[in-house]
Design an enzyme around this catalytic site. Structure first.
Site, PDB file in Angstrom:
ATOM      1  CB  THR A   1      49.257  63.868  93.604  1.00 48.78           C
ATOM      2  OG1 THR A   1      48.459  64.913  94.147  1.00 48.78           O
ATOM      3  CG2 THR A   1      48.769  63.526  92.202  1.00 48.78           C
TER       4      THR A   1
ATOM      5  CD  GLU B   1      39.634  61.670  89.200  1.00 53.81           C
ATOM      6  OE1 GLU B   1      39.878  62.863  89.390  1.00 53.81           O
ATOM      7  OE2 GLU B   1      40.273  60.754  89.756  1.00 53.81           O
TER       8      GLU B   1
ATOM      9  NE  ARG C   1      44.983  63.447  90.080  1.00 53.94           N
ATOM     10  CZ  ARG C   1      45.343  62.178  89.923  1.00 53.94           C
ATOM     11  NH1 ARG C   1      45.483  61.673  88.720  1.00 53.94           N
ATOM     12  NH2 ARG C   1      45.576  61.411  90.967  1.00 53.94           N
TER      13      ARG C   1
ATOM     14  CG  PHE D   1      29.812  64.398  89.421  1.00 56.73           C
ATOM     15  CD1 PHE D   1      29.793  63.080  88.963  1.00 56.73           C
ATOM     16  CD2 PHE D   1      28.612  65.046  89.595  1.00 56.73           C
ATOM     17  CE1 PHE D   1      28.593  62.455  88.666  1.00 56.73           C
ATOM     18  CE2 PHE D   1      27.394  64.420  89.308  1.00 56.73           C
ATOM     19  CZ  PHE D   1      27.382  63.122  88.840  1.00 56.73           C
TER      20      PHE D   1
END
Lengths: 749, 209
Positions: free
Chosen positions: A434, A704, A304, A222
């Protein structure tokens, strides 16, 4: 089609690192960690540990042959603290002993001479003291200062979200084996084998080609094993190099909860301006990210947050400030959503505040401002194939949001103690790292002479089903049944320079690379078949293990074709590399196209609160999600539901509590995650006709985005609480635990 | 019941490491058949590191081995018998990854001393196979995709087996209650409920073991 691990998982034969047989002569390692959040480290007395039975070595920074530096984005984190410790749980040494137990007794016996220093735990305080990880950043679009004058209503407020423990059920683990010629083999439970390889090489003073990192699968990650798996693997490798014996380092649950990074806590101030009809005109927000004591992935996570600060909405005038603040807590790290959930919570809080002030329903404001085709994000990218409105409308229609809201209003009007609430939660999430560099992947495919196939990529299987998806891609590209294909372990020896399996992009990147490699082999085989069948190449295809001409079986089967190609000395192996095209970002101007595409969806969440006790139930969550054309529908449904459940946990019960830098929620008895009883009825629907030319076989990333559907539960709960206490204004301080609910219901503040 | 004879040195007993056992098969230290009797008394313990000889019946096979009295059943299964389907998740009785059946009841192996389990029938995930084929609960979990990373899966399946042995016709609420001691961080709970429901239906129709 589910996981290729299906059979092994239900038999209990799937191997995780701690299940691997101990190599001969293996030692165990345990870290000596700081008990102080900030202190001068004057000395480490390892003599008491060395005197204990079974202890083979105590290694400190002085024993590191290379660099004592494990920082990734910014090199600001020592493997072993030298002059200063910066957080509780920071490693200062590692004890290597014959047994797990002896290693831990040894670690406990080491004596640290510490001189306490002043510590900061709050992000805003850190920012005020100038303690920033990197320079703060601002996205600015439109003219915010001028826009306030155009607004009919302007609301302001504060919103906070706490951190979140990953609680992957397999704790951090590594097994390092010294091999000939100074080579080190590391089995690591990591999402980022190349990062482990690079940092191991750096610390051990080796070239990367003498370090191999291999991963079979992870028992959950995760994001918690993207950067945070590295120090433990490096410690095991260092211990193996220094002792010349295999070394296993597995954290127990308590150590893992104390010593590893978690989701970042954020604190924020928002200001939102709207027209009377609910149209958003301007938004300004300050985000203070509590980064903890070292950079880890914080700058990327902050980025983000910036990109997702306006959520699924079009905001013509927006200014987003974000600061990554250095504190004396554990370095916080990647966790599903990667900074986006924290920023999106603030936007939803602002909308909630506006709805409260304006007397509009929250869903009315949400629906009015959803992204439309061509709308520009504050980072300069225009949204293409926006399905924000489509998914919202489909959810509102399919689940009859208006009826749900009416029914709840009626219930609340006729019930004094048990109140209900509902919320819609639209999500828009950008897909791609990103950091554009990371958007590349490699694959290596071998077809063996018996027709069986091995596919290797840089993807890590951690339960998200990436292997099932790569298998689907390879099977389609080669034209052979899945049973003939094995997805190999991930190892840096086979696939070099891998990006972490993260940012939901594992299947997009590695699946694309695998598809390219498989198609290269398939094309060679078609050439062989063309010659053999005396049929033009273009008329031939391979499907389900049979060569077809104009779609009709030719009688030539896969195995025979493969053998035929081998005897003709045709290459039956292929390597391919994939790099996402067209993505870029300029940090100077804060403009660019950082994402290949966006994922959309909307959830409708319903809750019931016992207003006498503050306890609540999430009754039902229904979602409409833009999943593209799924490579593995069963996998995607699991991701949709599982992401939601984690999001619900973050918003309602998972309360990470630090006191003076000490994590008080450091066991499963003090940190509660959703269990079966607390999980609502979940209904997940995927949009039909949802093509996506930007990813492999028209699929869409899914890891996500569903997490953020969980944010809606906060506002559904808040509605129920306000139904009991209509005199009170909303507060935005997640998680909304029963304790906080009780304070809201029966407190005055 | 004879008093256990403490043995000081593990090495002289022939107890071997998981690494060795793993390479030659877990049966190496096992006696193929044997009649186990329930321990009537925990042996007198003066030194927690003093090895004690016990016999454990795991998945129908009797294993004679030496244990420290403080060793958990989880530790002995994984590290001494090489039976690694049973997972360590928290080692504090909070997550359920180490669930095993002790005389048909689901128990956390991390909270059970190996000594306590002597004389009982211990069943792990490996013991739920139907011959070489998947057992019915295993099959139900496979058919309903009731797993993601797989780490909690053996414990979930064992807990479901225990639930169904005690209550062959559980209601939805009883399933949710009965399985709530097993955490799944991937959040595949809905699939787990579906799988257990399906397995229960199968047993009622006589299809199960």
């Amino acid at each position: 089609m589910s996981s290729p691990d299906l059979e092994a998982h239900v038999r209990g034969t799937s191997r995780y690192i701690d299940d691997m047989a101990d190599p001969a002569g293996m030692l165990h390692a345990a870290a000596v960690t700081s008990p102080s959040p900030h202190a001068e480290l004057r000395a480490i007395d390892a003599a008491p540990a060395r005197a204990l039975p079974g202890v083979v070595a105590v290694l400190t920074a002085a024993d590191i042959p290379g660099l004592n530096q494990i920082g990734g984005i910014i090199q600001d984190e020592e493997l072993f603290a030298t002059s200063t410790v910066h957080f509780i749980g920071q490693p200062v040494a590692v004890v290597v002993a014959e047994t797990f137990h002896q290693a831990r007794l040894g670690a406990r016996a080491c004596v640290l001479d510490l001189e306490e220093l002043t510590a900061i735990f709050d992000a805003r305080e850190a920012a005020a003291a100038g303690e920033l990880i990197t320079a703060s950043r601002t996205l600015d679009t439109g003219d915010v200062d001028a826009a306030w004058a155009d607004c009919d209503v302007v609301v302001e407020g504060r919103a906070d979200t706490a951190g979140q423990e990953h609680l992957y059920l397999e704790t951090q683990a590594a097994l390092a084996i010294p091999e000939e010629g100074g080579r080190i083999k590391v089995w690591s439970s990591t999402q980022a084998p190349t990062a482990v390889q690079r940092i191991t090489a750096r610390v051990l003073g080796l070239p990367m080609n003498l370090v191999e990192v291999e991963v079979t699968r992870l028992g959950g990650a995760f994001g918690g094993k993207e950067d945070q798996a590295t120090p433990w693997a490096v410690m095991a490798a260092l211990a193996a190099q220094r002792t010349g014996r295999p070394v296993r380092l597995t954290l127990n649950r308590h150590e893992d909860m104390v010593c590893t990074g978690k989701r970042h806590p954020y604190s924020s101030d928002f200001k939102l301006g709207l027209k009377n009809d609910g149209a958003i005109v301007a938004y300004e927000v300050h985000l203070w990210q509590n980064a903890g004591a070292a950079a880890d992935l914080s700058p990327a996570i902050l980025e983000r947050s910036l990109f997702h600060a306006t959520g699924a909405y079009f905001v013509p005038n927006a200014r987003i400030h974000a600061a990554s603040c250095r504190t004396n807590l554990i370095p916080f790290t990647a966790f599903r959503g990667f900074g986006a959930p924290q920023a999106m919570f603030v936007m939803e809080a602002a909308i909630d505040r506006a709805a409260e002030v304006m007397g509009l329903s929250r869903s009315e404001i949400q629906a009015k401002n959803l992204l439309s085709e061509g709308d520009e994000f504050p980072y300069g990218m225009r949204v293409k194939r926006s399905r924000a409105r489509r998914s919202f409308n489909e959810a509102a229609g399919r689940f009859d949001l208006a009826a749900v809201e009416n029914e709840i209003a009626e219930h609340n009007a006729t019930h004094a103690v048990v109140k209900r609430g509902a919320a819609a939660m639209p999500v828009c999430f950008g897909i791609s790292f990103t950091n554009a560099v990371l958007n590349q992947a490699g694959a290596l495919v071998h077809v063996y002479t018996d027709g069986s196939v091995n596919v290797s990529t840089g993807a890590i299987e951690m339960g998200q089903g990436v292997n099932a998806k790569i298998l689907a891609v390879a099977s389609a590209a080669l034209g052979v049944p899945r049973e003939r294909i094995r997805i190999e372990n991930t190892t840096t020896r086979t696939i070099a320079n891998t990006s972490p399996t993260a940012a939901s992009s594992g299947a997009d990147l590695n699946g694309s690379a695998a598809g390219l490699a498989c198609r290269a082999i398939a094309d060679r085989l078609r050439s062989v078949a063309a010659e053999r069948l005396d049929t033009p190449f273009d008329r031939l295809s391979i499907a389900d293990g049979v060569v077809l001409a104009d779609g009709e079986p030719t009688g030539l089967e896969w195995n025979e074709l493969v053998w035929n190609a081998y005897t003709k000395r045709v290459n039956l192996s292929a390597h391919a590399h994939y790099a996402t095209p067209g993505i870029w970002y300029d940090k100077e101007t804060e403009q660019g196209e950082p994402f290949a595409y966006h994922v959309f969806g909307t959830a409708i969440l319903e809750v019931t609160v016992d207003c006498l006790r503050g306890t609540s139930t999430v009754d039902r969550v229904r979602m409409v999600h833009d999943g593209g054309r799924s490579l593995a529908p069963a996998v995607d449904l699991g991701q949709l539901e599982g992401g939601l459940v984690q999001g619900l946990g973050w918003m309602t019960m998972e309360e990470l509590v630090f006191h003076q830098g000490r994590n008080l929620s450091d066991t499963l008895s003090t940190y509660k995650i959703p269990d079966l009883l607390g999980t609502p009825v979940i209904e997940g629907h995927f949009l039909d006709d949802a093509d996506n030319p930007k990813a492999v076989m028209q699929s869409k990333a899914i890891g996500e985005p569903p997490f953020m559907y969980g944010i809606g539960v906060y506002f559904a709960l808040l509605d129920a609480l306000r139904a009991f206490r209509p005199d009170r204004k909303g507060v935005y301080d997640a998680p909304l635990t029963p304790e906080k609910a009780l304070m809201f219901l029966h407190g005055d503040r | 019941m004879a008093k256990k004879k403490p043995i000081k040195d593990a090495a002289e007993s022939g107890v071997t490491r998981r690494g060795f056992l793993g390479s030659v098969g877990a049966g190496a230290a096992a006696v193929a058949a044997g009649v186990s009797t329930r321990a009537e008394a925990i042996p007198e313990i003066t030194d927690p590191e003093e090895m004690v000889q016990i016999a454990l019946t795991v998945n129908g096979r009797l294993h004679r081995l030496l244990v420290e009295p403080r060793w958990t059943l989880l530790f002995v299964l994984r590290e001494r018998l090489g039976i690694t389907g049973t997972k360590a998740g928290c080692e504090r009785g909070e997550c359920g990854s180490c669930s095993v059946l002790i005389d048909d009841l689901p128990r956390y192996a991390c909270l059970t001393l190996a000594l306590e389990a002597e004389g009982t029938e211990i069943t792990t995930i490996e013991g739920l196979l139907d011959g070489e084929e998947l057992g019915d609960v295993q099959r139900a979990f496979a058919e309903h995709d009731a797993f993601q990373c797989g780490y909690c899966t053996p414990g979930q399946i064992v807990a479901a087996e225990g639930l169904l042995r005690a209550n062959p016709a559980p209601t939805d609420h009883e399933i949710r209650h009965g399985m709530s001691g097993n955490l799944c961080r991937c959040g595949t709970y809905q699939h787990i409920v579906n799988a257990v429901t399906h397995a229960a239906d199968g047993r009622r129709k006589g299809g199960g073991s």
